[in-house]
Design a protein around this motif. Structure first.
Motif, short mmCIF file in Angstrom:
data_model
loop_
_atom_site.label_atom_id
_atom_site.label_comp_id
_atom_site.label_asym_id
_atom_site.label_seq_id
_atom_site.Cartn_x
_atom_site.Cartn_y
_atom_site.Cartn_z
N ALA A 73 0.84 -1.19 0.00
CA ALA A 73 0.00 0.00 0.00
C ALA A 73 0.88 1.25 0.00
O ALA A 73 2.02 1.21 0.46
CB ALA A 73 -0.88 -0.01 1.25
N ASP A 74 0.36 2.35 -0.51
CA ASP A 74 1.13 3.60 -0.53
C ASP A 74 1.63 3.96 0.86
O ASP A 74 2.76 4.44 1.03
CB ASP A 74 0.25 4.76 -1.04
N GLU A 75 0.78 3.75 1.86
CA GLU A 75 1.16 4.06 3.25
C GLU A 75 2.40 3.26 3.66
O GLU A 75 3.29 3.77 4.34
CB GLU A 75 0.00 3.73 4.20
N THR A 97 1.19 -1.23 7.17
CA THR A 97 0.19 -2.14 6.59
C THR A 97 -0.82 -2.58 7.65
O THR A 97 -2.03 -2.56 7.44
CB THR A 97 0.89 -3.38 5.98
N PRO A 144 -3.41 -2.98 -2.14
CA PRO A 144 -3.48 -3.46 -3.52
C PRO A 144 -3.94 -4.92 -3.64
O PRO A 144 -4.72 -5.25 -4.54
CB PRO A 144 -2.04 -3.29 -4.03
N ARG A 148 -7.19 0.72 -0.20
CA ARG A 148 -5.80 1.06 0.08
C ARG A 148 -4.83 -0.10 -0.09
O ARG A 148 -3.65 0.12 -0.33
CB ARG A 148 -5.70 1.58 1.52
N ILE A 179 4.66 1.98 1.60
CA ILE A 179 5.81 2.41 0.80
C ILE A 179 6.42 3.68 1.41
O ILE A 179 7.64 3.78 1.59
CB ILE A 179 5.39 2.66 -0.66
N SER A 180 5.56 4.63 1.79
CA SER A 180 6.07 5.87 2.40
C SER A 180 6.80 5.56 3.70
O SER A 180 7.86 6.15 3.98
CB SER A 180 4.94 6.84 2.73
#
Ligand SMILES: *Cc1c(COP(=O)(O)O)cnc(C)c1O
Length: 445
Positions: free
Chosen positions: A91-93, A327, A342, A340, A95-96
């Motif tokens: 998820a973008d969260e 996650t 994937p 959120r 990755i950040s």
């Protein structure tokens, strides 16, 4: 022979290589030029290439070397959690969080309240307990490590009792009997392939027994005349004898997947509530995070596992801890999970949406590849051993003729496209395609 004297020297060619040197460095360019010239001298082509032809060839070699084999691909295999393609996407969260942990020091084992030493696991323990109902939790490199350290901690030099119906092989050398051996415990098989009864476990228990184990038969189903001992009953048998019951869930999931129209897979909270003393599961299967192995269960047992020297050898790095924490946090808001995460987003994509995408793309793909493209219904799989016999209706592009040649051509693109060959066609299941442009850009690339 005299013709070869006409070949330019390495030094002369280097003088014309400014852009290549900027891109690849002087050492690599020099080496590639030497190799190219040596090859020409060994087996001179007629006519000899001139300087610009040599530079073009060397440029191609260098570009090839610079291209990582571990580059992004389009997974159009229809298997959402494809082990050979790296399983879950983050998820973008997550990755950040991983990027932040890479760029700056982090309070990994540092207690910001006291200023003293902190604990690596503390970042995940609270969330894991909250989401699973377990008393305590710890985390290692992957679920294979989780099983290894649990067995080694609880049953080294003793017997681990497992049903013959659950002696799984996951692939890639994860076979339960082999893991048992590496963990230093003796496998005590009970029952038969299709039927194992409570009395089989009871009769196997003796002074040598270290634990009773249940293994989720993740990648196969035994159907027909079958009998297994349900987890609550197995936990009861273990506890009567003063032994721990371990449940290896494999994928496991933290939420009830029926909410998104999928078949139910056992949740970790259920496994904990059923009386298991320890439950193990993966981070990068249905959970949708980075590779990780979670161990949740009774406090004394988790404490023992944390004291095992193997824990240090199997521990997780800060990058994945950060991504895992982010996650797990997403699970606090199940309403937005499919948006959120994937993995869940792809698993729950409606068939009609995928079919519409296939109809839009079919003529464009046919034009770009110069082949025939039909839209066909197909069945996606979850993969990584979750719900092995379940498929999800999807839609695909079926490319013909010469599917092997087409597959090779698509694998050779700078963003390789991976499909599967079936019934004389190359099938591209669009369930995991991020958007129309991703496929068109890859084909044009
Ligand atoms: C996948 C799986 C494992 C191994 O997990 P990894 O995270 O791949 O190491 C172990 N046990 C079961 C039942 C599994 O399905």
């Amino acid at each position: 022979m005299s013709g070869l004297r006409a070949l330019p020297s390495v030094d002369r060619l280097l003088g014309e290589c400014g852009a290549l040197i900027d891109a690849h460095g002087r050492a690599s360019v020099t080496e590639a030029l030497r190799t190219a010239l040596a090859e020409i001298r060994r087996d001179p082509p007629q006519p000899l290439p001139d300087a610009s032809a040599i530079l073009r060839a060397v440029g191609n070699v260098l570009a090839d070397q610079a291209r990582s084999a571990l580059r992004p691909v389009l997974n159009l295999t229809g298997t959402v959690l494809h082990t050979n393609l790296g399983r879950a996407l983050l998820a973008d969260e997550a990755i950040s969080a991983a990027v932040a942990a890479m760029q700056a020091p982090a309070a990994l084992e540092f207690d910001l309240d006291s200023g003293g030493r902190g604990e690596r696991d503390s970042h995940l323990r609270g969330l894991l307990c909250e989401l699973t109902g377990a008393e305590d939790a710890t985390v290692v490199n992957n679920n294979a490590s989780a099983v290894l350290i649990v067995l080694n901690t609880l049953a080294r030099g003793r017997e681990a009792v497992v049903s013959r119906g659950e002696l799984i092989e996951i692939g890639g050398a994860f076979r339960m009997p082999a893991i048992m051996e590496q963990a230093g415990c003796h496998l005590r098989e009970v029952g038969t392939t299709n039927r194992t009864h409570a009395k089989d476990y009871r009769e196997a228990i003796g002074p040598e027994t270290g634990l009773l184990m249940k293994v989720h038969t993740s990648n196969y189903r035994i159907e027909g005349f079958t009998k297994e001992v349900p987890a609550p009953e197995l936990a009861g048998i273990a506890h009567e004898a003063g032994l721990p019951m371990v449940n290896d869930l494999g994928s496991g999931t933290l939420v009830d997947l029926r909410r998104w129209g999928l078949s139910p897979e056992p949740t970790v909270a259920e496994a904990v509530a059923e009386g298991a003393d320890v439950v193990t599961f993966s981070g990068d299967k249905l959970l949708g995070g980075p590779q990780a192995g979670f161990i949740v269960g009774r406090r004394e047992i988790i404490a023992k596992i944390n004291k095992n020297p193997l824990k240090r050898a199997l521990r997780m790095d800060k990058i994945r801890i950060a991504a895992t924490e982010a996650t797990l946090r997403l699970y606090r808001d199940p309403d937005r999970l499919a948006e959120r995460l994937p993995t869940l987003r792809m698993l729950s994509r409606p068939e009609a949406e995928i079919r519409a995408q296939a109809e839009r793309l079919a003529p464009l793909v046919a034009g770009l590849l110069g082949c025939q493209v039909r839209v066909i219904p197909c069945a996606s799989q979850i993969g990584s051993g979750a719900l092995p016999t379940e498929t999800i209706p999807s839609a695909a592009l079926a490319l013909t003729p010469a599917p092997e040649a087409l597959a090779e051509r698509l694998r050779g693109l700078s963003t390789p496209i991976i499909g599967r060959i079936h019934d004389g066609a190359l099938i591209l299941d669009l369930r995991c395609l991020p958007g129309d442009a991703a496929l068109l850009d890859a084909l044009r690339g």
